[in-house]
Design an enzyme around this catalytic site. Sequence first.
Site, short mmCIF file in Angstrom:
data_model
loop_
_atom_site.label_atom_id
_atom_site.label_comp_id
_atom_site.label_asym_id
_atom_site.label_seq_id
_atom_site.Cartn_x
_atom_site.Cartn_y
_atom_site.Cartn_z
CG ASN A 119 -10.39 -37.27 7.25
OD1 ASN A 119 -9.41 -37.91 6.89
ND2 ASN A 119 -11.63 -37.77 7.24
CD1 TRP A 120 -5.49 -33.31 5.19
CD2 TRP A 120 -3.38 -34.03 4.87
NE1 TRP A 120 -4.63 -32.30 5.56
CE2 TRP A 120 -3.34 -32.71 5.37
CE3 TRP A 120 -2.18 -34.68 4.59
CZ2 TRP A 120 -2.14 -32.04 5.60
CZ3 TRP A 120 -0.99 -34.01 4.81
CH2 TRP A 120 -0.97 -32.70 5.32
CE LYS A 121 -13.03 -37.10 3.98
NZ LYS A 121 -14.41 -36.99 3.52
CG HIS A 158 -14.82 -40.58 8.27
ND1 HIS A 158 -15.47 -40.77 7.06
CD2 HIS A 158 -14.59 -39.25 8.38
CE1 HIS A 158 -15.61 -39.59 6.48
NE2 HIS A 158 -15.09 -38.66 7.25
CD GLU A 178 -15.18 -40.54 3.41
OE1 GLU A 178 -13.97 -40.66 3.66
OE2 GLU A 178 -15.70 -39.45 3.08
CD GLU A 191 -17.06 -35.79 9.51
OE1 GLU A 191 -16.37 -34.86 9.10
OE2 GLU A 191 -16.82 -36.98 9.24
N GLY A 233 -18.28 -33.95 1.31
CA GLY A 233 -17.75 -33.95 -0.05
C GLY A 233 -18.75 -33.51 -1.10
CB SER A 250 -19.30 -29.12 2.45
OG SER A 250 -19.43 -30.26 1.61
N GLY A 307 -12.49 -31.97 5.39
CA GLY A 307 -11.94 -32.86 4.37
C GLY A 307 -11.30 -32.07 3.25
N GLY A 308 -12.04 -31.89 2.15
CA GLY A 308 -11.51 -31.26 0.94
C GLY A 308 -10.78 -29.95 1.19
P1 13P Z 1 -15.50 -32.65 3.29
O1 13P Z 1 -15.00 -31.47 4.12
O2 13P Z 1 -14.66 -32.89 2.08
O3 13P Z 1 -16.95 -32.58 3.06
O4 13P Z 1 -15.25 -33.94 4.22
C1 13P Z 1 -15.73 -33.92 5.52
C2 13P Z 1 -15.22 -35.13 6.21
O5 13P Z 1 -15.62 -36.24 5.93
C3 13P Z 1 -14.19 -34.94 7.24
O6 13P Z 1 -13.97 -36.11 7.95
#
Ligand code: 13P
Length: 254
Positions: A9-11, A99, A101, A171, A177, A216, A237-238
């Site tokens: 997920n590149w956000k 998600h 967010e 999640e 993050g 993470s 994500g990251g």
């Molecule tokens: P991180 O891997 O950056 O913690 O993000 C997780 C996430 O929200 C994937 O959708």
Amino acid sequence: MRKNLIAGNWKMNATHLETIQMVQKLSYRLDYADYQRVDVVVCPPFTALRSAQTVIESDHLQIRLGAQNVYWEDKGAYTGEIAPGMLAKLSVSYVIVGHSERRQLFGETDADVNRKVKAVLGAGMTPILCVGETEEERESGVTEAKVGGQVHAGLEGLTGEQIAGLVVAYEPIWAIGTGRTASDDDAGAMAAFVRATIADIADEASESTRILYGGSMNPGNVAGLMAKRDIDGGLVGGASLDPDTFASVIRYWV
Ligand code: 13P
């Protein structure tokens, strides 16, 4: 048997030009055997989907495309929104729905999330339904109530067959993050809880639904998480933004 799935997920990161490079670099680091073990998905921003589709199709890559959000209507006066059919036409296979967010920053409700899940299925794509608790919820002992409620609401009105094909991502919000991962045992227990909740709704389907962990996830912790019976993959994500790092997560057994 459930096939593992690891989705990046590149956000809100990567222009369409950066996306082309990232997809190509990732593909150089993966081979046929990797795709046999894991369904590999990248979810770039909307503006990069067409470019990603073009690279994937012209280079015959086995990377699959996902979107990060969608609206539930087919078309109409919904300024700024994207319809499921628009994504399906870009060869998008998966859509992240609900998600944390989007729930926290953009006010998405459980009812919105359920409409989106249905709209994604209606357009022939697979929803990745996200659920998870905040730190305060975990500390006050309501984790299962929160996550169970999100699963029930998200799956409302779906058939057993639809539920069997679904992907659910657990999640924990405090792990997103932050560099703090849930312990293998806690994450595995919550994935088992999600599967048991799905079994209450559609008993036979629940063994087919794929459950991902997100929060993470990185090359150092992925193997322990993946060893848990009910964790079938990750939503990353990251660590998905760097192709080398993401390839190391995907090839977690190496
Ligand atoms: P991180 O891997 O950056 O913690 O993000 C997780 C996430 O929200 C994937 O959708």
